[in-house]
Write a protein that holds these residues in place. Structure first.
Motif: not given
Length: 382
Positions: A141, A170-176
Motif C-alpha cells: 500500500s 496518500l488519502d486523507l485518513k492514512l495521511r493523518k
C-alpha cells in the motif's frame, strides 16, 4: 536520548537560486537546529522544494553558502553529504523486495553483510514492517511504501533527513495517521527532519518550527503557535488558517493603545510602537471575532449577518460590513445563532488582534531611516 537542540546543524547564508532569468530563491538565511522538526511551508512555486534540493546537493546555489555542521558543502555531491532525502513518489526499486530496497545504500557503500542485515532488520522493526521483508513494492500500500522509503533513508544514519511532500500521494485518513507516526519516529530517533509541504494543517501538527515561504523569500520562521497567533505579514496571516484581515490607519494613540480607523468602523487595540496615521492591517482569527446585539466599549463596528455554515462541532457565521467585506466568526455548534439579516455589532478581545504594517509602510520606513535606495529594486527593499 539527549536534547541537542540549540546546536545549529544546517545554516543557509544569503542563498539565491535562479533558473535562466527566473529567480526562485532570494537571499535566504536560515538556521536549522540539531534534533528539530522544521517544516518549510508555502504555496506551489514558492521555492521550498528548490531549497530542499540545494541542501541535498541536487541543485547548486547561484550564490550564497550552505553549511552542514559548520562545513561549507556547496562543492560536495549528494552522496558526500550526511543527509538523505525521501521523495513524494518514494523512488523505490520495483525489481527489489523490501529488504533489498532498504539495504541498497549500504551495499553501495560496501558495508559488511552481517552489519547490513543487522541494520536493515533494525529499520524494519522501527517502521513496523516486520514479516514484509520479501514483499515487492507492487504488493504494498501507499503507507507501506512510504515506510520503506523512510527506512531506506534512515538506515544510512544521516544527520539530517529531508522529506519532500512525502505524504502527498496518500488519502486523507492514512495521511493523518502517517503524520503522527513520522513525528513520533523523529522524536524517538532525535534526527533533524526538514519537511516540505503546502499543507498548513500538516505543518501546524508536526513541526517544532515552521519556515513560511512566499515567492522565494522567507516571510516568517517560528513555532506553530507563533506563526498562527502572531503572524508577521499579511501573507502569513492569510495563508495559515483562516483570518479576517482589515486595512486601516492609526487615528489616535495613548501610552498603551492605538485607535484604528477602518472603512467600516473603529477599534481600540492594545499595541504600541506605531505612529499617527500609519497604515496597518488588523488580523483577527475567526474564533476570536465575536458578534453581539449590544455595542461594546472601544468598538464602533457594525455589520449584518449574511449566512451560517454548519461545520460539525462549530458554526461559521458570515458578517457583511458596510463596505462589502465579509468577516467570519466561528462559534461552538451548540451556541444560539443570531438570525440571518440581523444588524450586529462586531468586536473582539483587543489582545487577540494582530497589527501588521502594510508594504506601503515598509517603504516609508526605509525612506525614513535614510537608507540609500537609489538603484535598489523592490526585491532588495523587501
Amino acid at each position: 536520548m539527549s536534547d541537542t537542540r540549540g546546536n545549529v546543524i544546517i545554516r543557509l547564508t544569503d542563498v539565491d537560486k535562479s533558473f535562466d532569468d527566473e529567480r526562485v530563491v532570494k537571499k535566504l538565511n536560515l538556521d536549522v537546529e540539531e534534533g528539530e522538526f522544521l517544516t518549510m511551508l508555502g504555496p506551489s512555486g514558492c521555492g521550498k522544494t528548490t531549497t530542499l534540493r540545494m541542501i541535498a546537493g541536487f541543485e547548486v546555489p547561484t550564490s550564497g553558502q550552505i553549511f552542514l555542521e559548520g562545513e561549507d558543502v556547496d562543492d560536495k555531491k549528494p552522496n558526500e553529504r550526511n543527509v538523505n532525502t525521501v521523495f513524494q513518489n518514494y523512488a523505490l526499486f520495483p525489481h527489489m523486495n523490501v529488504f533489498d530496497n532498504i539495504a541498497f545504500g549500504l551495499v553501495e557503500k560496501k558495508v559488511k553483510k552481517d552489519e547490513i542485515r543487522s541494520r536493515v532488520e533494525e529499520m524494519i522493526k522501527l517502521v513496523q514492517l516486520d514479516g514484509m521483508e520479501k514483499r515487492m513494492p507492487a504488493q504494498m500500500s501507499g503507507g507501506q511504501k512510504q515506510r520503506v522509503a523512510i527506512a531506506r533513508a534512515l538506515v544510512n544514519r544521516p544527520k539530517v533527513l529531508l522529506l519532500d511532500e512525502p505524504l502527498g500521494a496518500l488519502d486523507l485518513k492514512l495521511r493523518k495517521q502517517m503524520q503522527g507516526e513520522l513525528k513520533a519516529l523523529q522524536r524517538r530517533l532525535g534526527i533533524t527532519f526538514i519537511y516540505v509541504t503546502h499543507d498548513q494543517e500538516e505543518a501546524l501538527t508536526m513541526s517544532d518550527r515552521i519556515a513560511v515561504m512566499n515567492r522565494g523569500r522567507l516571510e516568517q520562521v517560528g513555532t506553530p503557535e507563533e506563526v498562527y497567533n502572531h503572524p508577521e505579514t499579511k501573507f502569513v496571516a492569510d495563508f495559515i488558517g483562516e483570518s479576517n484581515i482589515i486595512e486601516g490607519y492609526i487615528e489616535n494613540m495613548t501610552d498603551d493603545s492605538i485607535e484604528v480607523t477602518m472603512e467600516s468602523g473603529k477599534a481600540v487595540i492594545h499595541e504600541t510602537g506605531y505612529r499617527m496615521e500609519e497604515m496597518v492591517y488588523l488580523c483577527i482569527r475567526p474564533e476570536n471575532l465575536k458578534i453581539s446585539m449590544e455595542a461594546k466599549e472601544g468598538f464602533r463596528f457594525r455589520g449584518q449577518v449574511k449566512e451560517h455554515i454548519f461545520i460539525g462541532s462549530t458554526n461559521k457565521t458570515m458578517i457583511e460590513m458596510p463596505n462589502g467585506q465579509m468577516l467570519k466568526s466561528v462559534t461552538p455548534a451548540e451556541d444560539e445563532l443570531i438570525p440571518v439579516g440581523t444588524a450586529v455589532n462586531v468586536f473582539w478581545n483587543p489582545g487577540k488582534a494582530v497589527v501588521m504594517r502594510t508594504k506601503e509602510e515598509q517603504i516609508y520606513n526605509v525612506i525614513e531611516q535614510s537608507v540609500e535606495i537609489e538603484g535598489m529594486t523592490n526585491d532588495q527593499i523587501f
